[in-house]
Scaffold this motif. Structure first.
Motif, PDB file in Angstrom:
ATOM      1  N   ARG A  94       0.845  -1.194   0.000  1.00 16.96           N
ATOM      2  CA  ARG A  94       0.000   0.000   0.000  1.00 16.96           C
ATOM      3  C   ARG A  94       0.879   1.241   0.000  1.00 16.96           C
ATOM      4  NH1 ARG A  94      -4.603  -0.525   4.434  1.00 16.96           N
ATOM      5  NH2 ARG A  94      -5.340   1.257   3.228  1.00 16.96           N
ATOM      6  N   PRO A  95       0.449   2.317  -0.675  1.00 24.44           N
ATOM      7  CA  PRO A  95       1.266   3.541  -0.685  1.00 24.44           C
ATOM      8  C   PRO A  95       1.335   4.159   0.699  1.00 24.44           C
ATOM      9  CG  PRO A  95      -0.872   3.922  -1.708  1.00 24.44           C
ATOM     10  CD  PRO A  95      -0.760   2.460  -1.457  1.00 24.44           C
TER      11      PRO A  95
ATOM     12  N   GLY B 205      -0.045  10.093   2.579  1.00 31.56           N
ATOM     13  CA  GLY B 205       0.337  11.369   1.967  1.00 31.56           C
ATOM     14  C   GLY B 205       1.031  11.224   0.637  1.00 31.56           C
ATOM     15  N   GLU B 206       1.361  10.015   0.238  1.00 32.26           N
ATOM     16  CA  GLU B 206       2.044   9.817  -1.046  1.00 32.26           C
ATOM     17  C   GLU B 206       1.010   9.693  -2.151  1.00 32.26           C
ATOM     18  OE1 GLU B 206       5.150   6.696  -3.161  1.00 32.26           O
ATOM     19  OE2 GLU B 206       4.569   6.493  -1.054  1.00 32.26           O
ATOM     20  N   ARG B 207       1.228  10.442  -3.229  1.00 30.86           N
ATOM     21  CA  ARG B 207       0.269  10.458  -4.338  1.00 30.86           C
ATOM     22  C   ARG B 207       0.805   9.602  -5.469  1.00 30.86           C
ATOM     23  NH1 ARG B 207      -2.348  15.971  -6.840  1.00 30.86           N
ATOM     24  NH2 ARG B 207      -4.105  14.989  -7.936  1.00 30.86           N
ATOM     25  N   PRO B 208      -0.012   8.674  -5.975  1.00 32.75           N
ATOM     26  CA  PRO B 208       0.497   7.848  -7.089  1.00 32.75           C
ATOM     27  C   PRO B 208       0.736   8.668  -8.348  1.00 32.75           C
ATOM     28  CG  PRO B 208      -1.850   7.481  -6.733  1.00 32.75           C
ATOM     29  CD  PRO B 208      -1.390   8.342  -5.596  1.00 32.75           C
TER      30      PRO B 208
ATOM     31  N   ARG C  42       0.575  10.111 -12.026  1.00 35.76           N
ATOM     32  CA  ARG C  42      -0.527  10.300 -12.963  1.00 35.76           C
ATOM     33  C   ARG C  42      -0.227   9.618 -14.289  1.00 35.76           C
ATOM     34  NH1 ARG C  42      -1.833  16.748 -12.194  1.00 35.76           N
ATOM     35  NH2 ARG C  42      -2.311  16.672  -9.958  1.00 35.76           N
TER      36      ARG C  42
ATOM     37  N   VAL D  45      -6.988   4.376  -8.251  1.00 42.76           N
ATOM     38  CA  VAL D  45      -6.544   5.751  -8.010  1.00 42.76           C
ATOM     39  C   VAL D  45      -7.566   6.705  -8.600  1.00 42.76           C
ATOM     40  CG1 VAL D  45      -4.688   7.402  -8.381  1.00 42.76           C
ATOM     41  CG2 VAL D  45      -4.170   4.984  -8.077  1.00 42.76           C
ATOM     42  N   ARG D  46      -8.025   7.650  -7.776  1.00 38.88           N
ATOM     43  CA  ARG D  46      -8.985   8.650  -8.267  1.00 38.88           C
ATOM     44  C   ARG D  46      -8.232   9.831  -8.876  1.00 38.88           C
ATOM     45  NH1 ARG D  46     -13.525   9.088  -3.443  1.00 38.88           N
ATOM     46  NH2 ARG D  46     -14.191   6.898  -3.510  1.00 38.88           N
ATOM     47  N   PRO D  47      -8.744  10.392  -9.968  1.00 36.05           N
ATOM     48  CA  PRO D  47      -8.067  11.558 -10.565  1.00 36.05           C
ATOM     49  C   PRO D  47      -8.205  12.779  -9.673  1.00 36.05           C
ATOM     50  CG  PRO D  47     -10.120  11.104 -11.708  1.00 36.05           C
ATOM     51  CD  PRO D  47      -9.910   9.987 -10.751  1.00 36.05           C
ATOM     52  N   ALA D  48      -7.228  13.680  -9.746  1.00 38.69           N
ATOM     53  CA  ALA D  48      -7.256  14.909  -8.964  1.00 38.69           C
ATOM     54  C   ALA D  48      -8.368  15.815  -9.458  1.00 38.69           C
ATOM     55  CB  ALA D  48      -5.903  15.623  -9.070  1.00 38.69           C
TER      56      ALA D  48
ATOM     57  N   GLU E  64      -8.786  17.485 -13.077  1.00 33.01           N
ATOM     58  CA  GLU E  64      -7.924  16.746 -14.013  1.00 33.01           C
ATOM     59  C   GLU E  64      -8.778  15.776 -14.806  1.00 33.01           C
ATOM     60  OE1 GLU E  64      -4.096  13.728 -13.976  1.00 33.01           O
ATOM     61  OE2 GLU E  64      -4.870  14.634 -12.135  1.00 33.01           O
TER      62      GLU E  64
END
Length: 330
Positions: A219-220, A223-226, A228, A245-248, A251
């Motif tokens: 698991r990430p 606070g770490e963002r995968p 894009r 992963v949900r898009p920002a 975006e």
């Protein structure tokens, strides 16, 4: 004949042999049950087949029951096709010398039943002649239907049985239930494993086999963002058990160009590349034309080809007044 009458008739035919008649359970499907000594086993089968009143001419099945210290019960079920009644014939053989006479000469169909019973329980049928393996491979050691035979799969996998008789419904947690004849894990020592029970060959037994651990994706960190995905690239599918992963916010995904769209843009004068999806185009600098358009007209000047500027009222062409000097000279 009723089950009681069938049982009494068999006992009368075997006299003076000590035979005991009873009736099995099953209500409408009850059968007459007669217990005979092992020495009179073949004689009892012959009498039940040849008697005119019984007429038990069809052998249904033959098997055995492990009674632990009391030995093995050999059970034979006969049926009368003409009179429509049946008989359960039983005899008990000792555990140390389990031998009984074969009935293949009376019912040839009993050959396979006696071979299976010999293979699963280790009971010998004198006079059979061909007690070869029927269901198990030749290298298999032991008799699987004996109650002292330990099945490796029952030890490796929890027994899905109900609570034992007399166990209280209330109170603490439920203790594990093991099948009869299976010792607790770690208590069965270093007994050689029968070939075929847990794989071919010999090997030490001891403890419950460890279950392979199931690998889960990492698991990430908090606070770490995968990363894009690149525009135009299809994102990878998440692994089983992993959250997508949900898009920002703001975006979007890149929209592929439709067929012929590039030619239409070239005709309209679009020379610059379209910005990425979700990004606003940068405004042109002061005095600098935007991509695909002519230079912006200054204040007070007419637009290209006499077109009005945004916010102006359209006007027609300027009116030409006649020149009076030119009219007098002519």
């Amino acid at each position: 004949m009723t089950p009681e009458e069938v049982g009494r008739r068999v006992v009368a035919l075997l006299a003076p042999v000590e035979a005991t008649a009873s009736v099995s359970g099953g209500q409408g499907y009850a059968r007459a049950t007669v217990d005979v000594p092992p020495a009179s086993w073949a004689d009892a089968v012959r009498a039940a087949r040849d008697d005119a009143e019984l007429g038990l001419d069809f052998l249904d099945w033959l098997s055995a029951v492990d009674e632990l210290a009391d030995g093995f019960d050999v059970v034979l079920h006969l049926w009368s096709v003409r009179h429509r009644h049946g008989l359960l014939l039983r005899t008990r053989v000792p555990r140390d010398t389990p031998v009984v006479a074969s009935v293949v000469d009376l019912f040839p169909g009993a050959a396979w039943h006696e071979r299976e019973t010999h293979e699963m329980f280790g009971i010998d049928f004198a006079g059979h002649g061909e007690l070869r393996p029927l269901l198990l491979p030749p290298e298999f050691e032991g008799h699987p239907l004996r109650k002292e035979f330990v099945l490796a799969s029952r030890v490796a996998k929890p027994w899905p049985g109900a609570k034992e008789p007399g166990e209280s419904e209330a109170g603490g947690g439920r203790r594990p239930v093991r099948p009869p004849g299976v010792p607790a894990p770690g208590e069965w020592g270093t007994t050689p494993t029968p070939a075929g029970a847990a794989g071919a060959g010999e090997g030490p037994r001891g403890g419950t086999p460890a279950r392979p651990a199931r690998e889960r994706p990492a698991r990430p960190a908090p606070g770490e963002r995968p990363a894009r995905p690149v525009a135009g690239e299809r994102p990878a599918r998440p692994a089983p058990g992993e959250r997508p992963v949900r898009p920002a916010p703001g975006e979007g995904s890149a929209r592929p160009a439709a067929p012929g769209e590039g030619a239409a843009r070239a005709t309209a004068g679009e020379g610059a590349a379209r910005p990425a999806g979700g990004e606003a185009p940068e405004p042109p600098a002061s005095g600098e034309a935007g991509p695909g358009s002519a230079a912006a007209p200054a204040a007070g000047e007419a637009g290209p080809l006499g077109r009005p500027l945004p916010g102006e009222r359209p006007t027609g062409p300027p009116r030409q007044e006649p020149d009076p000097d030119a009219a007098g000279e002519s």
